[in-house]
Design a protein around this motif. Structure first.
Motif, PDB file in Angstrom:
ATOM      1  N   PRO A  68     -54.616 -20.253  74.939  1.00 33.73           N
ATOM      2  CA  PRO A  68     -54.429 -20.129  73.391  1.00 33.73           C
ATOM      3  C   PRO A  68     -52.840 -20.531  73.353  1.00 33.73           C
ATOM      4  O   PRO A  68     -52.490 -20.957  72.063  1.00 33.73           O
ATOM      5  CB  PRO A  68     -54.637 -18.777  73.078  1.00 33.73           C
ATOM      6  N   ILE A  69     -51.763 -20.208  74.103  1.00 40.11           N
ATOM      7  CA  ILE A  69     -50.723 -20.779  73.795  1.00 40.11           C
ATOM      8  C   ILE A  69     -50.075 -21.609  75.185  1.00 40.11           C
ATOM      9  O   ILE A  69     -49.751 -21.231  76.470  1.00 40.11           O
ATOM     10  CB  ILE A  69     -49.613 -19.392  74.075  1.00 40.11           C
ATOM     11  N   PRO A  70     -50.246 -22.952  74.711  1.00 34.43           N
ATOM     12  CA  PRO A  70     -50.157 -23.902  75.958  1.00 34.43           C
ATOM     13  C   PRO A  70     -49.051 -23.951  76.791  1.00 34.43           C
ATOM     14  O   PRO A  70     -48.826 -24.243  77.802  1.00 34.43           O
ATOM     15  CB  PRO A  70     -50.659 -25.202  75.088  1.00 34.43           C
ATOM     16  N   VAL A  71     -47.997 -23.796  75.852  1.00 33.50           N
ATOM     17  CA  VAL A  71     -46.392 -23.929  76.639  1.00 33.50           C
ATOM     18  C   VAL A  71     -45.909 -22.790  76.280  1.00 33.50           C
ATOM     19  O   VAL A  71     -45.405 -22.287  75.173  1.00 33.50           O
ATOM     20  CB  VAL A  71     -45.819 -25.163  75.891  1.00 33.50           C
ATOM     21  N   ASN A  72     -45.392 -22.041  77.215  1.00 34.09           N
ATOM     22  CA  ASN A  72     -44.333 -20.737  77.135  1.00 34.09           C
ATOM     23  C   ASN A  72     -43.044 -21.240  77.262  1.00 34.09           C
ATOM     24  O   ASN A  72     -42.551 -21.505  78.420  1.00 34.09           O
ATOM     25  CB  ASN A  72     -44.806 -19.809  78.225  1.00 34.09           C
ATOM     26  N   TRP A  73     -42.233 -21.457  76.106  1.00 34.45           N
ATOM     27  CA  TRP A  73     -40.889 -22.067  76.366  1.00 34.45           C
ATOM     28  C   TRP A  73     -39.746 -21.379  77.047  1.00 34.45           C
ATOM     29  O   TRP A  73     -38.895 -21.909  77.510  1.00 34.45           O
ATOM     30  CB  TRP A  73     -40.535 -22.373  74.683  1.00 34.45           C
ATOM     31  N   ASP A  74     -40.209 -20.030  77.082  1.00 35.36           N
ATOM     32  CA  ASP A  74     -39.329 -19.082  77.916  1.00 35.36           C
ATOM     33  C   ASP A  74     -39.156 -19.288  79.253  1.00 35.36           C
ATOM     34  O   ASP A  74     -38.104 -18.969  79.813  1.00 35.36           O
ATOM     35  CB  ASP A  74     -39.473 -17.727  77.246  1.00 35.36           C
ATOM     36  N   GLU A  75     -40.185 -20.136  79.738  1.00 32.16           N
ATOM     37  CA  GLU A  75     -40.322 -20.282  81.096  1.00 32.16           C
ATOM     38  C   GLU A  75     -39.961 -21.716  81.330  1.00 32.16           C
ATOM     39  O   GLU A  75     -40.069 -22.146  82.665  1.00 32.16           O
ATOM     40  CB  GLU A  75     -41.610 -19.920  81.537  1.00 32.16           C
ATOM     41  N   ALA A  76     -39.532 -22.646  80.466  1.00 30.13           N
ATOM     42  CA  ALA A  76     -39.186 -23.738  80.596  1.00 30.13           C
ATOM     43  C   ALA A  76     -37.856 -23.731  81.422  1.00 30.13           C
ATOM     44  O   ALA A  76     -36.777 -22.801  81.140  1.00 30.13           O
ATOM     45  CB  ALA A  76     -38.861 -24.520  79.231  1.00 30.13           C
ATOM     46  N   THR A  77     -37.692 -24.896  82.337  1.00 26.45           N
ATOM     47  CA  THR A  77     -36.396 -25.020  83.027  1.00 26.45           C
ATOM     48  C   THR A  77     -35.763 -26.406  82.945  1.00 26.45           C
ATOM     49  O   THR A  77     -36.574 -27.335  82.625  1.00 26.45           O
ATOM     50  CB  THR A  77     -36.662 -24.903  84.451  1.00 26.45           C
ATOM     51  N   GLU A  78     -34.590 -26.477  83.177  1.00 25.11           N
ATOM     52  CA  GLU A  78     -33.718 -27.581  83.119  1.00 25.11           C
ATOM     53  C   GLU A  78     -34.121 -28.502  84.127  1.00 25.11           C
ATOM     54  O   GLU A  78     -34.098 -28.206  85.481  1.00 25.11           O
ATOM     55  CB  GLU A  78     -32.364 -27.397  82.918  1.00 25.11           C
ATOM     56  N   LEU A  79     -34.452 -29.690  83.894  1.00 26.27           N
ATOM     57  CA  LEU A  79     -34.428 -30.816  84.873  1.00 26.27           C
ATOM     58  C   LEU A  79     -33.505 -31.509  85.169  1.00 26.27           C
ATOM     59  O   LEU A  79     -32.634 -32.428  84.243  1.00 26.27           O
ATOM     60  CB  LEU A  79     -35.795 -32.109  84.446  1.00 26.27           C
ATOM     61  N   ARG A  80     -32.775 -31.461  86.267  1.00 22.68           N
ATOM     62  CA  ARG A  80     -31.482 -31.987  86.713  1.00 22.68           C
ATOM     63  C   ARG A  80     -31.626 -33.400  87.093  1.00 22.68           C
ATOM     64  O   ARG A  80     -31.334 -33.789  88.156  1.00 22.68           O
ATOM     65  CB  ARG A  80     -30.851 -31.247  87.720  1.00 22.68           C
ATOM     66  N   VAL A  81     -32.198 -34.244  86.019  1.00 23.67           N
ATOM     67  CA  VAL A  81     -32.464 -35.765  86.331  1.00 23.67           C
ATOM     68  C   VAL A  81     -31.803 -36.541  85.016  1.00 23.67           C
ATOM     69  O   VAL A  81     -32.048 -36.082  83.963  1.00 23.67           O
ATOM     70  CB  VAL A  81     -33.849 -35.942  86.700  1.00 23.67           C
ATOM     71  N   ASP A  82     -31.102 -37.504  85.273  1.00 23.98           N
ATOM     72  CA  ASP A  82     -30.595 -38.231  84.034  1.00 23.98           C
ATOM     73  C   ASP A  82     -31.865 -38.936  83.473  1.00 23.98           C
ATOM     74  O   ASP A  82     -32.688 -39.548  84.134  1.00 23.98           O
ATOM     75  CB  ASP A  82     -29.617 -39.412  84.482  1.00 23.98           C
ATOM     76  N   PRO A  83     -32.246 -38.635  82.242  1.00 28.64           N
ATOM     77  CA  PRO A  83     -33.241 -39.309  81.458  1.00 28.64           C
ATOM     78  C   PRO A  83     -33.342 -40.715  81.434  1.00 28.64           C
ATOM     79  O   PRO A  83     -34.435 -41.449  81.631  1.00 28.64           O
ATOM     80  CB  PRO A  83     -32.992 -38.809  80.072  1.00 28.64           C
TER      81      PRO A  83
END
Length: 804
Positions: free
Chosen positions: A554-569
């Motif tokens: 029901p909640i596809p994305v838990n933003w509190d668990e998002a992490t930074e991707l250390r890669v240049d976009p």
């Protein structure tokens, strides 16, 4: 040592190294030898034969640096510096027991327990004789972190040296000379590891590898060993100089060099060079929390070629780190190298010598002090040591050693107070154990001193087994090296060919240089965010790429668990690696409507929950820079505090300089007056004695001048008494002026001692939130993140920046 209270030696910026020795008696005086920490920015060299006390002096110097909050990076070719970890605040026999020499106990006819008790009492008494105790040892352990690294070995903490050749920072890339030195030192060290003694100008191997590194670094790319081997076989350039690559270095010959490197890569001991802490000098000097460290690089277990390789790589890393620092006149850090012989020779140019020469010439401007130690003076490049401001010379082994040191000292000393060669010779010839002659360019003349008792227990060279014991608990509890990375997917995720992604969904691949990777699908939201605060004079913008797992719940994305991707976009790719496998993709991630909704959620999340964290040091008000870690800021605040302290001391001394000079001038004139009055009094006494003598003779033998002579003698007695009174008056005046000068000097010292470091151990955390209007999300995509799978099924991130 005399049984009397030890004067206070815990002076700001002063290193307590021992006591001054009277050259006339060769006995210690009550005067403490307090070495100004800022003098160490002009570097130091310690010279002394085995048994001279050289190791103890080196440990004293390192201990005092740590007590003053100055971190130390120490290179240890013989194992003596590991004794820095043998500090026992309780000074209990049980603390010493694991480190006593069983053979020594057997020779003494006592048990190891008894010997430990003797060592405990010896250290307790030794420290007490020098006004120290277990409390000072406890303070030392609280102020600093202690670690022993064993590059290329497993006993201590590992160091990753050959995992890759990282592109230098912009400060190196923008300096042609510095870049050339970095490339040359790296290649020379690597070829030395292969047993190739290569001339940078004539060796094909050296020229080719230098061009490969220069080409990659010039494009901002790092090279790992695999990339270097591939580059040898198929260089990314067509020419070397004006010659075609294949003419300069035929493919068959290049293949042999590639095979040599590949054999090194495949050798059983190679993995030890690729694991552990990266060669990051900042991490060796400070913990992540900003606590000063002493990092002992123990290399006693390595062969000569391996030692030279590591030392040259380390010195080049120190150079690179140094050039990223701001200038300062205070002591920022100490680089200590024990047993320098072979690494800084008078003849030849091993790969360790060029970076050391550069450090000796340039490090002062950055507050990096360098101390070199050796037994054999003939092993040192004395021209290079002309940049060394302090010489500490102990007992020497041969007359040739003494002659070499005398020659160097005479070239380094000058001025009206300089000692002659004969005087220096006499001082050096009479040195006893733990007694050193110090020549400091910041002082008017050399001084003899005896070293204080070390807080560290001197157990002798620390063996690999003992290092393992010292570092075992730390290695077992050490977290994985590196920055935070996205959560590793479940190892049980199914893997197959690449799933079909419907139109309307942006699909990107995180770049990888690893073969045989498995891609896992995650949500990528690249946010652009601006943080502004007039209060903190802050206005900074940047890119924050976030990755998050997506579920079909029901909640596809838990933003509190998002992490930074250390890669240049900008480095994201449109295609995956050949031969890779792929995980399944959650259905929610394949719905294009969700991506637009997630862009809004990402912007809201960043504005509400991703503040820019700054740190403030309350004493000075200093605030960290955006992106500066707490540990880095603590280190910078500590240096700023020492700079403020040193500036305050200089200002205070300048404030009283004219008064001190006036009193010194008055004292000199008063001393001259006493000498003149004493001379006049002696002359008057002589004349009186002669007059009285003549009167007595006249009285005995008669004559018309008898009465006149007697009167003259009586008058002379009066003059003599008056001259004596004048002497007493002059002496009284001299004593008064001397006391005034002493009182003023005591006042100055008291005000210096009252100064404190402005940096506080307690930092204030400042969170600056972005306004919702200052957050945009230019890209939301299905991102394929590469992982490698181990034999046990564990997955490991396989992109640059995921580790270290």
């Amino acid at each position: 040592m005399p049984d009397q209270p030890m004067p206070d030696y815990e002076k700001l910026g002063a290193f307590y190294l021992g006591k001054v020795v009277d050259p006339a008696t060769n006995q210690p005086t009550d005067d403490l030898l307090l070495y100004d920490s800022t003098d160490l920015t002009t570097h130091a060299v310690i010279i002394g034969m085995t048994g001279s006390g050289k190791t103890g002096l080196g440990l004293d110097l390192i201990e005092e640096a740590l007590m003053d909050g100055v971190p130390v990076l120490a290179v240890d070719p013989k194992g003596d510096l590991g004794n820095l970890l043998l500090t026992f605040p309780e000074l209990a026999p049980g603390d010493f027991r694991p480190w006593v020499d069983e053979a020594e106990a057997a020779r003494a006819g006592v048990s190891a327990d008894d010997l430990a008790a003797q060592k405990s009492e010896l250290w307790r008494r030794g420290l007490a004789d020098w006004g120290q105790s277990g409390e000072r040892i406890r303070a030392l352990r609280e102020k600093a972190d202690f670690a022993v690294y064993t590059p290329g070995g497993s006993a201590g903490l590992p160091v990753s040296v050959l995992k890759g050749f990282d592109a230098p920072p912009p400060e190196i890339m923008d300096d042609a000379d510095a870049l050339r030195e970095r490339v040359q030192g790296t290649v020379t060290g690597l070829l030395g590891l292969l047993g190739i003694d290569a001339d940078p100008m004539r060796s094909r191997e050296h020229v080719l590898l230098s061009n490969l590194l220069g080409h990659a670094w010039g494009q901002g790319q790092s090279l790992d060993m695999g990339g270097l081997i591939a580059g040898i076989q198929a260089p990314p350039f067509a020419q070397v100089g004006v010659m075609p690559v294949d003419s300069f270095y035929p493919p068959k010959d290049r293949f042999e060099l590639a095979m040599s490197l590949n054999n090194l890569l495949a050798s059983p001991g190679f993995q030890a060079w690729t694991q552990g802490e990266p060669l990051d000098v900042g991490r060796f000097l400070f913990t992540p929390q900003g606590k000063p460290r002493v990092s002992v690089m123990s290399i006693a277990h390595l062969g000569d070629a391996e030692r030279m390789f590591f030392v040259s790589m380390l010195l080049n890393a120190v150079l690179a780190w140094m050039r990223t620092q701001s200038g300062t006149s205070s002591l920022r850090a100490l680089l200590y190298m024990d047993e320098i012989a072979g690494y800084f020779p008078p003849n030849g140019n091993p790969p360790s010598k060029p970076p050391m020469l550069t450090l000796l010439k340039q490090a002062r401007a950055f507050g990096l002090g360098i101390t070199l130690s050796t037994q054999n003076p003939v092993d040192l490049d004395y021209k290079g040591l002309s940049n060394t401001g302090t010489w500490m010379i102990g007992r020497l082994q041969t007359e040739n050693d003494k002659a070499r040191v005398l020659e160097a000292l005479q070239g380094a000393t000058s001025g009206p107070d300089a000692l002659s060669r004969d005087q220096l010779d006499a001082l050096l010839s009479g040195l006893g154990k733990r007694v050193f002659l110090m020549h400091n360019v910041h002082e008017s003349r050399p001084v003899l001193f005896t070293t204080r008792w070390t807080m560290s227990y001197l157990a002798g060279p620390i063996t690999g087994t003992q290092i393992k014991r010292l570092m075992g608990e730390r290695k077992a509890s050490a977290p994985a090296v590196g920055t935070a990375t996205p959560a590793v997917p479940s190892a049980s995720a199914s893997a197959s060919g690449k799933p079909v992604v419907p139109p309307g969904i942006t699909e990107v691949f995180v770049p990888t240089s690893h073969p045989d990777v498995q891609y896992h699908a995650q949500l990528l939201a690249v946010t652009q965010v601006r943080y502004a605060s007039t209060k903190y004079r802050l206005d900074v913008a940047g890119v924050l790429p976030l990755v998050a797992d997506v579920t079909d719940g029901p909640i596809p994305v838990n933003w509190d668990e998002a992490t930074e991707l250390r890669v240049d976009p900008n480095a994201l790719e449109r295609e995956g690696a050949a031969g890779a496998t792929y995980s399944d993709v959650p259905a929610a991630l394949l719905n294009a409507k969700n991506h637009a909704k997630w862009a809004k959620e990402a912007a809201k999340y960043v504005a509400g929950s991703r503040p820019l964290t700054l740190w403030q040091e309350p004493g000075s008000g200093l605030i960290s820079a955006p992106g500066e870690t707490e540990g880095d800021f603590r280190a910078r605040a500590s240096l700023a505090g020492r700079e403020a302290r040193d500036a305050a001391v200089q200002k205070l001394r300048a404030k009283y300089a004219s008064k001190v000079a006036t009193l010194q001038d008055r004292l000199a004139r008063a001393q001259l007056k006493v000498q003149q009055q004493q001379a006049q009094a002696q002359q008057a006494q002589l004349q009186t004695a002669m007059s009285v003598g003549a009167g007595v003779l006249g009285a005995l033998f008669g004559g018309g001048r008898r009465t006149t002579a007697i009167r003259s003698g009586v008058s002379g007695v009066g003059r003599s008494m008056r001259e004596g009174q004048d002497v007493q008056a002059a002496q009284t005046e001299m004593m008064q002026v001397s006391q005034q000068l002493q009182d003023l000097q005591n006042q100055v010292q008291a005000e210096v001692d009252a100064l404190t470091l402005t940096a506080s151990s307690d930092l204030v955390k400042l969170d600056v939130k972005a306004r919702s209007t200052d957050v945009t999300v230019p890209l939301v995509a299905l991102a394929w993140l590469p992982y490698t799978r181990a034999a046990n099924g564990m997955l490991t991130p396989a992109w640059d920046g995921a580790e270290g």
